[in-house]
Structure formats: C-alpha cells, structure tokens
Design an enzyme around this catalytic site. Structure first.
Site, PDB file in Angstrom:
ATOM      1  N   ASP A  56     -40.534  -5.280 -34.045  1.00 34.01           N
ATOM      2  CA  ASP A  56     -40.072  -3.982 -34.559  1.00 34.01           C
ATOM      3  C   ASP A  56     -38.775  -3.511 -33.916  1.00 34.01           C
ATOM      4  O   ASP A  56     -38.545  -2.312 -33.759  1.00 34.01           O
ATOM      5  CB  ASP A  56     -41.178  -2.915 -34.376  1.00 34.01           C
ATOM      6  CG  ASP A  56     -42.474  -3.339 -35.027  1.00 34.01           C
ATOM      7  OD1 ASP A  56     -42.405  -3.966 -36.097  1.00 34.01           O
ATOM      8  OD2 ASP A  56     -43.545  -3.074 -34.460  1.00 34.01           O
ATOM      9  N   GLU A  57     -37.926  -4.435 -33.551  1.00 35.69           N
ATOM     10  CA  GLU A  57     -36.653  -4.084 -32.910  1.00 35.69           C
ATOM     11  C   GLU A  57     -35.621  -3.594 -33.920  1.00 35.69           C
ATOM     12  O   GLU A  57     -34.575  -3.069 -33.537  1.00 35.69           O
ATOM     13  CB  GLU A  57     -36.069  -5.310 -32.176  1.00 35.69           C
ATOM     14  CG  GLU A  57     -36.899  -5.835 -31.012  1.00 35.69           C
ATOM     15  CD  GLU A  57     -37.901  -6.898 -31.439  1.00 35.69           C
ATOM     16  OE1 GLU A  57     -38.093  -7.077 -32.668  1.00 35.69           O
ATOM     17  OE2 GLU A  57     -38.494  -7.534 -30.558  1.00 35.69           O
ATOM     18  N   GLY A  58     -35.899  -3.840 -35.220  1.00 38.39           N
ATOM     19  CA  GLY A  58     -34.911  -3.502 -36.246  1.00 38.39           C
ATOM     20  C   GLY A  58     -34.255  -4.760 -36.801  1.00 38.39           C
ATOM     21  O   GLY A  58     -33.104  -4.723 -37.260  1.00 38.39           O
ATOM     22  N   LYS A  59     -35.015  -5.860 -36.804  1.00 33.62           N
ATOM     23  CA  LYS A  59     -34.478  -7.136 -37.336  1.00 33.62           C
ATOM     24  C   LYS A  59     -34.118  -6.974 -38.813  1.00 33.62           C
ATOM     25  O   LYS A  59     -33.113  -7.496 -39.279  1.00 33.62           O
ATOM     26  CB  LYS A  59     -35.523  -8.265 -37.169  1.00 33.62           C
ATOM     27  CG  LYS A  59     -35.896  -8.529 -35.722  1.00 33.62           C
ATOM     28  CD  LYS A  59     -37.000  -9.560 -35.602  1.00 33.62           C
ATOM     29  CE  LYS A  59     -38.359  -9.085 -36.066  1.00 33.62           C
ATOM     30  NZ  LYS A  59     -38.978  -8.009 -35.247  1.00 33.62           N
ATOM     31  N   GLY A  79     -43.417  -6.380 -40.654  1.00 32.85           N
ATOM     32  CA  GLY A  79     -42.992  -5.254 -41.486  1.00 32.85           C
ATOM     33  C   GLY A  79     -41.547  -4.994 -41.142  1.00 32.85           C
ATOM     34  O   GLY A  79     -41.250  -4.523 -40.052  1.00 32.85           O
ATOM     35  N   HIS A  80     -40.636  -5.364 -42.016  1.00 31.76           N
ATOM     36  CA  HIS A  80     -39.198  -5.203 -41.765  1.00 31.76           C
ATOM     37  C   HIS A  80     -38.674  -4.101 -42.682  1.00 31.76           C
ATOM     38  O   HIS A  80     -38.687  -4.241 -43.900  1.00 31.76           O
ATOM     39  CB  HIS A  80     -38.455  -6.525 -42.009  1.00 31.76           C
ATOM     40  CG  HIS A  80     -38.884  -7.620 -41.076  1.00 31.76           C
ATOM     41  ND1 HIS A  80     -38.376  -8.881 -41.115  1.00 31.76           N
ATOM     42  CD2 HIS A  80     -39.774  -7.615 -40.061  1.00 31.76           C
ATOM     43  CE1 HIS A  80     -38.940  -9.607 -40.163  1.00 31.76           C
ATOM     44  NE2 HIS A  80     -39.804  -8.857 -39.522  1.00 31.76           N
ATOM     45  N   GLN A 134     -41.788 -11.026 -35.899  1.00 34.12           N
ATOM     46  CA  GLN A 134     -42.360 -10.786 -34.580  1.00 34.12           C
ATOM     47  C   GLN A 134     -41.228 -10.903 -33.535  1.00 34.12           C
ATOM     48  O   GLN A 134     -40.121 -10.532 -33.845  1.00 34.12           O
ATOM     49  CB  GLN A 134     -43.541 -11.737 -34.283  1.00 34.12           C
ATOM     50  CG  GLN A 134     -44.766 -11.438 -35.129  1.00 34.12           C
ATOM     51  CD  GLN A 134     -44.705 -12.001 -36.533  1.00 34.12           C
ATOM     52  OE1 GLN A 134     -44.436 -13.169 -36.710  1.00 34.12           O
ATOM     53  NE2 GLN A 134     -44.974 -11.192 -37.519  1.00 34.12           N
TER      54      GLN A 134
HETATM   55  P1  GDP Z   1     -38.365  -5.070 -37.559  1.00 29.25           P
HETATM   56  O1  GDP Z   1     -39.798  -5.425 -37.737  1.00 29.25           O
HETATM   57  O2  GDP Z   1     -37.759  -5.703 -36.354  1.00 29.25           O
HETATM   58  O3  GDP Z   1     -37.545  -5.294 -38.798  1.00 29.25           O
HETATM   59  O4  GDP Z   1     -38.330  -3.481 -37.277  1.00 29.25           O
HETATM   60  P2  GDP Z   1     -39.164  -2.360 -38.088  1.00 29.25           P
HETATM   61  O5  GDP Z   1     -38.536  -2.208 -39.420  1.00 29.25           O
HETATM   62  O6  GDP Z   1     -40.611  -2.641 -38.029  1.00 29.25           O
HETATM   63  O7  GDP Z   1     -38.923  -1.101 -37.159  1.00 29.25           O
HETATM   64  C1  GDP Z   1     -37.661  -0.572 -36.934  1.00 29.25           C
HETATM   65  C2  GDP Z   1     -37.625   0.887 -37.467  1.00 29.25           C
HETATM   66  O8  GDP Z   1     -36.536   1.576 -36.921  1.00 29.25           O
HETATM   67  C3  GDP Z   1     -37.442   0.966 -38.978  1.00 29.25           C
HETATM   68  O9  GDP Z   1     -38.145   2.083 -39.463  1.00 29.25           O
HETATM   69  C4  GDP Z   1     -35.933   1.169 -39.151  1.00 29.25           C
HETATM   70  O10 GDP Z   1     -35.607   1.873 -40.338  1.00 29.25           O
HETATM   71  C5  GDP Z   1     -35.632   2.008 -37.950  1.00 29.25           C
HETATM   72  N1  GDP Z   1     -34.290   1.814 -37.374  1.00 29.25           N
HETATM   73  C6  GDP Z   1     -33.557   0.671 -37.288  1.00 29.25           C
HETATM   74  N2  GDP Z   1     -32.429   0.889 -36.586  1.00 29.25           N
HETATM   75  C7  GDP Z   1     -32.452   2.192 -36.199  1.00 29.25           C
HETATM   76  C8  GDP Z   1     -31.587   3.018 -35.408  1.00 29.25           C
HETATM   77  O11 GDP Z   1     -30.562   2.580 -34.889  1.00 29.25           O
HETATM   78  N3  GDP Z   1     -31.975   4.311 -35.202  1.00 29.25           N
HETATM   79  C9  GDP Z   1     -33.114   4.815 -35.735  1.00 29.25           C
HETATM   80  N4  GDP Z   1     -33.411   6.087 -35.460  1.00 29.25           N
HETATM   81  N5  GDP Z   1     -33.957   4.071 -36.482  1.00 29.25           N
HETATM   82  C10 GDP Z   1     -33.640   2.778 -36.700  1.00 29.25           C
HETATM   83  P1  IMO Z   2     -42.314  -7.592 -36.991  1.00 26.71           P
HETATM   84  O1  IMO Z   2     -41.784  -8.832 -37.663  1.00 26.71           O
HETATM   85  C1  IMO Z   2     -44.945  -5.919 -33.927  1.00 26.71           C
HETATM   86  C2  IMO Z   2     -48.594  -8.191 -33.043  1.00 26.71           C
HETATM   87  C3  IMO Z   2     -49.909  -7.523 -33.360  1.00 26.71           C
HETATM   88  C4  IMO Z   2     -50.772  -8.130 -32.261  1.00 26.71           C
HETATM   89  C5  IMO Z   2     -50.262  -9.560 -32.176  1.00 26.71           C
HETATM   90  C6  IMO Z   2     -51.069 -10.573 -32.965  1.00 26.71           C
HETATM   91  O2  IMO Z   2     -42.401  -6.406 -37.890  1.00 26.71           O
HETATM   92  O3  IMO Z   2     -41.594  -7.333 -35.705  1.00 26.71           O
HETATM   93  P2  IMO Z   2     -51.285 -11.097 -35.560  1.00 26.71           P
HETATM   94  O4  IMO Z   2     -51.713 -10.235 -36.704  1.00 26.71           O
HETATM   95  O5  IMO Z   2     -49.904 -11.629 -35.692  1.00 26.71           O
HETATM   96  O6  IMO Z   2     -52.276 -12.171 -35.228  1.00 26.71           O
HETATM   97  O7  IMO Z   2     -51.298 -10.099 -34.289  1.00 26.71           O
HETATM   98  O8  IMO Z   2     -48.941  -9.521 -32.675  1.00 26.71           O
HETATM   99  N1  IMO Z   2     -47.645  -8.272 -34.179  1.00 26.71           N
HETATM  100  C7  IMO Z   2     -46.554  -7.503 -34.296  1.00 26.71           C
HETATM  101  N2  IMO Z   2     -46.109  -6.477 -33.540  1.00 26.71           N
HETATM  102  N3  IMO Z   2     -44.208  -6.354 -34.986  1.00 26.71           N
HETATM  103  C8  IMO Z   2     -44.617  -7.398 -35.726  1.00 26.71           C
HETATM  104  O9  IMO Z   2     -43.855  -7.949 -36.682  1.00 26.71           O
HETATM  105  C9  IMO Z   2     -45.869  -7.996 -35.426  1.00 26.71           C
HETATM  106  N4  IMO Z   2     -46.573  -9.007 -35.970  1.00 26.71           N
HETATM  107  C10 IMO Z   2     -47.646  -9.172 -35.189  1.00 26.71           C
HETATM  108  O10 IMO Z   2     -49.812  -6.115 -33.242  1.00 26.71           O
HETATM  109  O11 IMO Z   2     -50.518  -7.504 -31.036  1.00 26.71           O
HETATM  110 MG    MG Z   3     -41.670  -4.490 -37.929  1.00 25.41          MG
END
Ligand code: GDP
Ligand code: IMO
Ligand code: MG
Length: 441
Positions: free
Chosen positions: A13-16, A40-41, A224
């Site tokens: 969830d770094e914002g990939k 979840g991206h 991940q």
């Molecule tokens: P991913 O799984 O690495 O793609 O990251 P997620 O989408 O799960 O989580 C990142 C969240 O932060 C999303 O809701 C993005 O819309 C949001 N986001 C990304 N970059 C920024 C930023 O620079 N600032 C803020 N406030 N939100 C951001």
């Molecule tokens: P993105 O791509 C954050 C975590 C789960 C759990 C562990 C194992 O959005 O960054 P799993 O269902 O894969 O067997 O769960 O990994 N996990 C994530 N955490 N972002 C994700 O994906 C994740 N995908 C799995 O919360 O700790």
């Molecule tokens: Mg995510």
C-alpha cells in the site's frame, strides 16, 4: 527502451498503483508479476477513483497493453467483475488485456481453506486477506494447481477438479470441520468464466519477449511488497509469492538480462495490514492521526492499517534485495501537521546496535527502534509539483531519507492525483522516461 520494475519497499500500500499510472504514458506495456486479488492498487483520476486488484494499473491509459503474468494467481469470478466494472466506466479491454495461460487459478476451495486455516491458527493467524491466495500458491508448489489454460479444456479441467476435490474435501471436513464442495457446483460457474476469459488467455511470455525485441518498453508492476515476500519478508507473516524484483522474471518469463532498472515505492512513513513484526509501529493518538490523515484503511478488506514511522533499516534492506536504483516517496502530505517526525536508523537488540535488517523472527521480535527526531514543517505540501514548492524542512526530511537509503529519490508524491507529483532532478527517471516531467505539469 527501458524495462523497469516498480516494487513496494515496505509492507504494501505504498502507492504503487499511483506511481505505475503516472509512468504508464512513457511505456508500451504494464505487466503484473505476482500476487492476486489480495492486492488493491488505487488510482485517482480527477474525480474518479479506481481500485485495481488483478489488472495492471496501466489499464486506465488506452493503448497500453496490460498483462497478467504467470506469477499471478487469478480468481476468475473476481477478475471478470473487475473487467466489467472497468468496461462500464469506459475502459477498453479488448486488445489491451492479456492473461497468461500459466497463471494459476484460485478455486472456490482456496478461500475456504484460507478462512479455515486462519481460524485454526487463532492468535497466531497471519491476518490474510482471505482471498485464497496462499492456498492457491500451495497447490502450485505441490504441482496440483489448475492453470488458466486448463480452464479451456473441459475434460482436463473436470479431471483436475475431481482429483483436487477428493483431497480438499477431506482436508476441509476432517481437519477443519468446514463445508465441502461438489464437482458440479464448481464446474458450472468456472466453465462460464472460461468462456468469458478465453479471448484474453494467451502465451504472455512469448508476447512480452517479442514486444521487447521490437523495442517496446515494459513496466513490471509489483504487488504487495518486500517485507511481505515469501523468502525475504518477515516470514511467516508474509504473502505466498515472490514480490521482490526477482519475481518479475519468474512471474513473467522475461529474463533478468532484459530488465534495466528497479524503482522502489516507499511511504514517507510506514503501514502494515495483518499480523507480524512492525518495529516502528506508532501507538495512541499519533497512530490515529496518521491513519485519519492518510486514510489508512485497506483497499481490499477495509481493515484499518497499522501505522508507523519511516524505517530506514527496512528501506536499506529493500534497496539491497531489489537492487533499487531509485525510490519514489509517497504521501509526504500526510506528515504536514506533525510537529516532530521520527525516522528509525537502527535497532537495539540486547544492548547491541543493529543496522542491517535481521531476518530471524526472534531478533526482530525483540528489536527496539533507535530513532532520529526531525522537526516537522507544519505547513501544507499537498499538491506540490516542484521541489522548490516544498518547505525547507520538508526538503531536509527527504534529503535525510535519501542519505539513509543510499539511493536517489525519483518522485515525491504530495497527493493522490496524477499531477500531485514532483519529479526529482538527480535520479535515473528523466533518463529512463525523458518526457516524464513535462507530462506531469
Ligand atoms: P498500492 O497498493 O501500493 O497501490 O497502494 P494503495 O492504493 O493500496 O494505497 C495508497 C493510497 O494512498 C491510495 O488510496 C492512493 O490514492 C493514496 N495516495 C497515493 N499517493 C498519495 C499521496 O502522495 N498523498 C495522499 N494523501 N494519498 C496518496
Ligand atoms: P498491495 O499490492 C498490504 C498482507 C495481508 C497479510 C499478508 C498475507 O495492495 O500492496 P495474503 O492474503 O496475501 O495471504 O495475506 O499479506 N497483504 C497485503 N498488505 N497490501 C497488499 O497488497 C497486501 N496483500 C497481502 O494483510 O498480512
Ligand atoms: Mg494496496
């Protein structure tokens, strides 16, 4: 034309999704190489928000070819739902989406086994997304898995489902005391899914290598992150696939000799969903504040994310394991109201200072972070597009992160929108993608 891997450096969830979306106009192809719909991206385009689970984040740019590689596990029902929702919102999939024949299929017994196994683990549960991703990879490694190509051969598919159910039903009934499945209740919907997905299923390794030979540029979209990698993460609290850059080769069929660089994505702080060690985890009011400001709730499960400070030990480890050339820092704006910001520079374990990430579970469990305190900038950075727009203290924070990580920053994200992005000067990014700065103005 460069082929670059985008990889998470922390716990996901770094914002990939945002970073891949921003870079997509400069490449021809985006390929997902690992994980499944546990990911979840999120990509925000104007007022529209898209959450992608199995489909690469490049899909929002028409004409970009998006590939679901062989390292991904596919839940066909969930994939079709995602496809239909994109089509309804005007996204073109035909000619843009390609699914590997060799990608393994998440079958209905996989989420059932995921749930049963987590319930049995009780307090020691991993906190999985319950999508069946782990059990699907178990079957892949046990060589009993079902692949996308098998879905297209009804006789073979039936044989494989029958053989699997004979074993899975015993496991579900006798070990887990859970509900079992009948062959027909699986075959019906899965054969319908097969008909739907057939036009997209193909030899993607062949396609990708041909495209590269023809001069196409490919972005590898990680799911991940490094600390969730099956080998290199905080085992056993990890996901079941190779999420690090090594996985980009095995998960696509593109050899390492054809990959030219690696870009890590890191939040300006850290989060983790699920169980497992998180040395810099925040407690109390500050955790609540960051969670609220960063909207730190899982995009796949809605769970509140655990929040913590930036951990430079983890980042140095991610640089090493992934061979990162550069790092994109996201969500800088979330720290705008912090009077004091902490950065972990090492761990104290039984009196000794550790500066390299310890892989042993027991050391990690007893590791106390050593923090450096940095004065916050207490001013808005939201939407900043140039380094010069940032308060001096925010620039100093970023410089310190760069120094601790040992690689240059390439992007700083200051909001979820595409143009809320700063392109840093001293990074390989403008060399890899010469038009990148202009495209974000
Ligand atoms: P991913 O799984 O690495 O793609 O990251 P997620 O989408 O799960 O989580 C990142 C969240 O932060 C999303 O809701 C993005 O819309 C949001 N986001 C990304 N970059 C920024 C930023 O620079 N600032 C803020 N406030 N939100 C951001
Ligand atoms: P993105 O791509 C954050 C975590 C789960 C759990 C562990 C194992 O959005 O960054 P799993 O269902 O894969 O067997 O769960 O990994 N996990 C994530 N955490 N972002 C994700 O994906 C994740 N995908 C799995 O919360 O700790
Ligand atoms: Mg995510």
């Amino acid at each position: 034309m460069p082929n670059i891997v985008v990889v998470g450096t922390q716990w996901g969830d770094e914002g990939k999704g945002k970073v891949v979306d921003v870079l997509t106009p400069h490449v021809n192809v985006v390929v997902r190489y690992s994980g499944g719909n546990n990911a979840g991206h999120t990509v925000v385009v104007g007022r529209e928000k898209y959450v992608l689970h199995s489909i690469p984040s490049g899909i929002l740019h028409n004409g970009c070819r998006c590939v679901v590689g062989c390292g991904v596990v596919v839940d066909p029902g969930s994939l079709i739902e995602e496809m239909e929702s994109l089509v309804q919102r005007g996204v073109t999939l035909d000619g843009n989406l390609f699914i590997s024949k060799n990608a393994h299929v998440i079958m209905p017994y996989h989420p059932a086994l995921d749930r049963a196994s987590e319930a049995k683990l009780g307090a020691r549960r991993i906190g999985t997304t319950l999508k069946g991703v782990g059990p699907a990879y178990v079957d892949k490694a046990a060589r009993v898995g079902i692949r996308m190509a098998d879905l297209l051969d009804e006789r073979l598919f039936r044989e494989k489902v029958e053989a699997n159910l004979a074993q899975k039903n015993r496991l579900l009934r006798e070990i887990y005391d859970a509900q079992t499945f009948r062959v027909e209740e699986i075959l019906g919907p899965y054969l319908r899914y097969a008909g739907w997905l057939a036009p997209y299923i193909t030899d993607t390794a062949l396609l990708l290598n041909r495209w590269i030979e023809n001069g196409y540029s490919v972005l590898f979209e990680g799911a991940q992150a490094t600390m969730l990698d099956l080998d290199h993460g905080t085992y056993p609290y990890v996901t079941s696939s190779s999420t690090t850059t090594g996985g980009a080769c095995t998960g696509t069929g593109v050899p390492p000799t054809r990959i030219h660089g690696a870009l890590g994505v890191a939040k300006a702080y850290a989060t983790r969903v699920g169980s497992g060690p998180f040395p810099t985890e925040m407690q109390g009011a500050i955790a609540e504040e960051i969670r609220a400001r960063g909207n730190e709730y899982g995009a796949t499960t809605g769970r509140p994310r655990r929040c913590g400070w930036f951990d430079a030990v983890v980042l140095r480890y991610a640089v090493r394991i992934n061979g990162l050339d550069t790092v994109a820092v996201t969500k800088l704006d979330v720290l705008d109201q912090c009077e004091t910001i902490r950065v972990c520079t090492g761990y104290r374990y039984r009196g000794d200072l550790i500066t390299e990430f310890p892989e042993d579970e027991s050391v990690l469990a007893g590791a106390e972070p050593e923090y450096e305190e940095i004065t916050g900038w207490m001013a808005p950075t939201t939407g900043a597009k140039h380094e010069g727009d940032l308060p001096a203290k925010a620039r100093r924070y970023l410089e310190r992160l760069e120094e601790l990580m040992g690689v240059p920053l390439c992007l700083v994200s200051t909001g979820p929108q595409r143009d809320e992005t700063i392109v840093c000067d001293d990074s390989p990014l403008p060399r890899w993608f010469p038009g990148v700065r202009a495209s974000l103005l």
